[in-house]
Design a protein around this motif. Sequence first.
Motif, PDB file in Angstrom:
ATOM      1  N   VAL A   7       9.040   3.346   4.156  1.00 44.74           N
ATOM      2  CA  VAL A   7       8.449   2.876   2.902  1.00 44.74           C
ATOM      3  C   VAL A   7       7.325   1.897   3.184  1.00 44.74           C
ATOM      4  O   VAL A   7       6.261   1.944   2.564  1.00 44.74           O
ATOM      5  CB  VAL A   7       9.516   2.206   2.012  1.00 44.74           C
ATOM      6  CG1 VAL A   7       8.878   1.746   0.714  1.00 44.74           C
ATOM      7  CG2 VAL A   7      10.645   3.156   1.736  1.00 44.74           C
ATOM      8  N   ILE A  11       3.458   2.085   2.126  1.00 46.69           N
ATOM      9  CA  ILE A  11       2.756   1.092   1.325  1.00 46.69           C
ATOM     10  C   ILE A  11       1.442   0.712   1.982  1.00 46.69           C
ATOM     11  O   ILE A  11       0.390   0.651   1.344  1.00 46.69           O
ATOM     12  CB  ILE A  11       3.631  -0.168   1.133  1.00 46.69           C
ATOM     13  CG1 ILE A  11       4.821   0.160   0.235  1.00 46.69           C
ATOM     14  CG2 ILE A  11       2.811  -1.311   0.537  1.00 46.69           C
ATOM     15  CD1 ILE A  11       5.787  -0.993   0.060  1.00 46.69           C
ATOM     16  N   SER A 134       4.173  -4.909  -9.526  1.00 44.95           N
ATOM     17  CA  SER A 134       4.184  -4.618  -8.089  1.00 44.95           C
ATOM     18  C   SER A 134       3.060  -5.333  -7.365  1.00 44.95           C
ATOM     19  O   SER A 134       3.237  -5.859  -6.263  1.00 44.95           O
ATOM     20  CB  SER A 134       4.052  -3.118  -7.857  1.00 44.95           C
ATOM     21  OG  SER A 134       5.140  -2.454  -8.423  1.00 44.95           O
ATOM     22  N   MET A 135       1.915  -5.346  -7.984  1.00 44.10           N
ATOM     23  CA  MET A 135       0.788  -6.030  -7.360  1.00 44.10           C
ATOM     24  C   MET A 135       1.112  -7.506  -7.187  1.00 44.10           C
ATOM     25  O   MET A 135       0.850  -8.099  -6.158  1.00 44.10           O
ATOM     26  CB  MET A 135      -0.471  -5.886  -8.222  1.00 44.10           C
ATOM     27  CG  MET A 135      -1.096  -4.509  -8.245  1.00 44.10           C
ATOM     28  SD  MET A 135      -1.485  -3.874  -6.613  1.00 44.10           S
ATOM     29  CE  MET A 135      -2.502  -5.198  -5.995  1.00 44.10           C
ATOM     30  N   ASN A 137       3.945  -8.773  -6.919  1.00 42.50           N
ATOM     31  CA  ASN A 137       4.928  -8.850  -5.850  1.00 42.50           C
ATOM     32  C   ASN A 137       4.242  -8.856  -4.504  1.00 42.50           C
ATOM     33  O   ASN A 137       4.525  -9.687  -3.629  1.00 42.50           O
ATOM     34  CB  ASN A 137       5.846  -7.633  -5.952  1.00 42.50           C
ATOM     35  CG  ASN A 137       7.292  -8.031  -5.772  1.00 42.50           C
ATOM     36  OD1 ASN A 137       7.582  -8.961  -5.013  1.00 42.50           O
ATOM     37  ND2 ASN A 137       8.177  -7.364  -6.438  1.00 42.50           N
ATOM     38  N   LEU A 138       3.332  -7.931  -4.342  1.00 37.88           N
ATOM     39  CA  LEU A 138       2.575  -7.828  -3.094  1.00 37.88           C
ATOM     40  C   LEU A 138       1.879  -9.145  -2.794  1.00 37.88           C
ATOM     41  O   LEU A 138       1.958  -9.680  -1.688  1.00 37.88           O
ATOM     42  CB  LEU A 138       1.521  -6.731  -3.216  1.00 37.88           C
ATOM     43  CG  LEU A 138       1.795  -5.407  -2.552  1.00 37.88           C
ATOM     44  CD1 LEU A 138       0.522  -4.580  -2.506  1.00 37.88           C
ATOM     45  CD2 LEU A 138       2.324  -5.616  -1.150  1.00 37.88           C
TER      46      LEU A 138
ATOM     47  N   ASN B 127      13.195  -3.022  -4.013  1.00 39.73           N
ATOM     48  CA  ASN B 127      11.962  -3.688  -4.344  1.00 39.73           C
ATOM     49  C   ASN B 127      10.776  -2.964  -3.713  1.00 39.73           C
ATOM     50  O   ASN B 127       9.744  -2.732  -4.330  1.00 39.73           O
ATOM     51  CB  ASN B 127      12.040  -5.114  -3.811  1.00 39.73           C
ATOM     52  CG  ASN B 127      11.370  -6.081  -4.742  1.00 39.73           C
ATOM     53  OD1 ASN B 127      10.354  -5.745  -5.332  1.00 39.73           O
ATOM     54  ND2 ASN B 127      11.927  -7.261  -4.880  1.00 39.73           N
ATOM     55  N   LYS B 129      10.568   0.072  -2.831  1.00 47.62           N
ATOM     56  CA  LYS B 129      10.326   1.371  -3.452  1.00 47.62           C
ATOM     57  C   LYS B 129       9.510   1.206  -4.730  1.00 47.62           C
ATOM     58  O   LYS B 129       8.687   2.045  -5.070  1.00 47.62           O
ATOM     59  CB  LYS B 129      11.658   2.069  -3.722  1.00 47.62           C
ATOM     60  CG  LYS B 129      12.320   2.487  -2.413  1.00 47.62           C
ATOM     61  CD  LYS B 129      13.269   3.658  -2.570  1.00 47.62           C
ATOM     62  CE  LYS B 129      13.641   4.235  -1.208  1.00 47.62           C
ATOM     63  NZ  LYS B 129      15.035   4.704  -1.135  1.00 47.62           N
ATOM     64  N   ASP B 130       9.778   0.137  -5.423  1.00 51.90           N
ATOM     65  CA  ASP B 130       9.000  -0.171  -6.619  1.00 51.90           C
ATOM     66  C   ASP B 130       7.527  -0.327  -6.277  1.00 51.90           C
ATOM     67  O   ASP B 130       6.656   0.279  -6.886  1.00 51.90           O
ATOM     68  CB  ASP B 130       9.484  -1.495  -7.222  1.00 51.90           C
ATOM     69  CG  ASP B 130      10.403  -1.241  -8.403  1.00 51.90           C
ATOM     70  OD1 ASP B 130      10.800  -0.070  -8.573  1.00 51.90           O
ATOM     71  OD2 ASP B 130      10.701  -2.195  -9.117  1.00 51.90           O
ATOM     72  N   ILE B 131       7.302  -1.165  -5.284  1.00 53.17           N
ATOM     73  CA  ILE B 131       5.931  -1.414  -4.859  1.00 53.17           C
ATOM     74  C   ILE B 131       5.287  -0.119  -4.412  1.00 53.17           C
ATOM     75  O   ILE B 131       4.151   0.201  -4.780  1.00 53.17           O
ATOM     76  CB  ILE B 131       5.910  -2.432  -3.702  1.00 53.17           C
ATOM     77  CG1 ILE B 131       6.429  -3.786  -4.204  1.00 53.17           C
ATOM     78  CG2 ILE B 131       4.509  -2.589  -3.143  1.00 53.17           C
ATOM     79  CD1 ILE B 131       6.461  -4.842  -3.137  1.00 53.17           C
TER      80      ILE B 131
END
Lengths: 174, 174
Positions: A7, A11, A134-135, A137-138, B127, B129-131
Amino acid sequence: MTDKSVVITDIIDNLRRVFQILNEQSKKVEKDTGLTGPQLWTIKVINENAPINLSYLAYRLYLHPTTVGGIIDRLETRHLVKRTRSKEDRRVVWIELTAEGKSLVKSAPEVAQGLLVAGLEELPVLNLKDIDKSMKNLVKIFGAQKTPPKLIRSTEINYPLRKIKTERSKGSKT
Amino acid sequence: MTDKSVVITDIIDNLRRVFQILNEQSKKVEKDTGLTGPQLWTIKVINENAPINLSYLAYRLYLHPTTVGGIIDRLETRHLVKRTRSKEDRRVVWIELTAEGKSLVKSAPEVAQGLLVAGLEELPVLNLKDIDKSMKNLVKIFGAQKTPPKLIRSTEINYPLRKIKTERSKGSKT
DNA sequence: TTATTATAGTAGGCATACCTATTATTTGCA
DNA sequence: TGCAAATAATAGGTATGCCTACTATAATAA
């Protein structure tokens, strides 16, 4: 390779892809308007804040002052902006659009991040909120390891340093 | 400003932030290893694929061949890689690591996207996977408007064009 | 008031990253 | 065979973006 690292790789790959696409986007804008993405963006910010001095402009663009200096140089040779040395503080140079620059801004209002925005706008709000989350979060993840200055305004951002200190931000720094 | 456009602005802001952070990341790597992010990444890919020719290397890095050419130049002056003109096809130049380059790769295995990965790894899979989903969404949105070539391999990516055509990909192009 | 410190902008240098030629080669077709 | 088209790499040019000086000016402290 664990499930997790797959994953993660994914990403990162996608991040790269986004960079790539945004980059191409910028090229496309250039073709359409004769200006690069950063140049257009700069002009827009100048337009909304003129007259503006270089340091503060750099701050608004999240770029290093010397970087912006170069962009302004190129815009100046195209007669789209002009510099005026301030009389009150002779260190300061005020930057503003020429008539030509102003008309360009009007004719190419949203091109800068145009398609980008256009693409996003077609999504349902719910979807957007997902992406947004999500952004964030990143950003949190990346930023947690190293969060520079700390900014003002609505959008506090990772500023390249060189402890700015304009009329609007009178803070201290290392 | 509508609810939607607020979210959009937010996303774009965050994107910029991520760029910024990744950039700083690269600077940090440079300090640690003496090599820039792209240089380290390049060396890693060479290491995993040596000997590799420039075009294919560029393809693997999602970069333009001339860009990679420059990187290789700089790595070569540092004696980390070497070029050898192929005998079978004298247009081709094989690139591989020198002993020095190899030992560097070993000592700095994951630095390239190190912190980045480190940050992500601390997140629970859910988390991530969300991103991941959101990133894919972003890519889809952006990419939909303009999807170049179309690639091969596991990770098909937005390749800068110049219609590559290596041993492994015998396709056509406009 | 003078000397130090801070600030604003510029200059020069480097790495990425792109593009458009250009030079060798090789391939493919007539 | 023999010439045109394709391909691989390089050369040269531009824009971003950073950094480290450096110059001029202003503000502060002694």
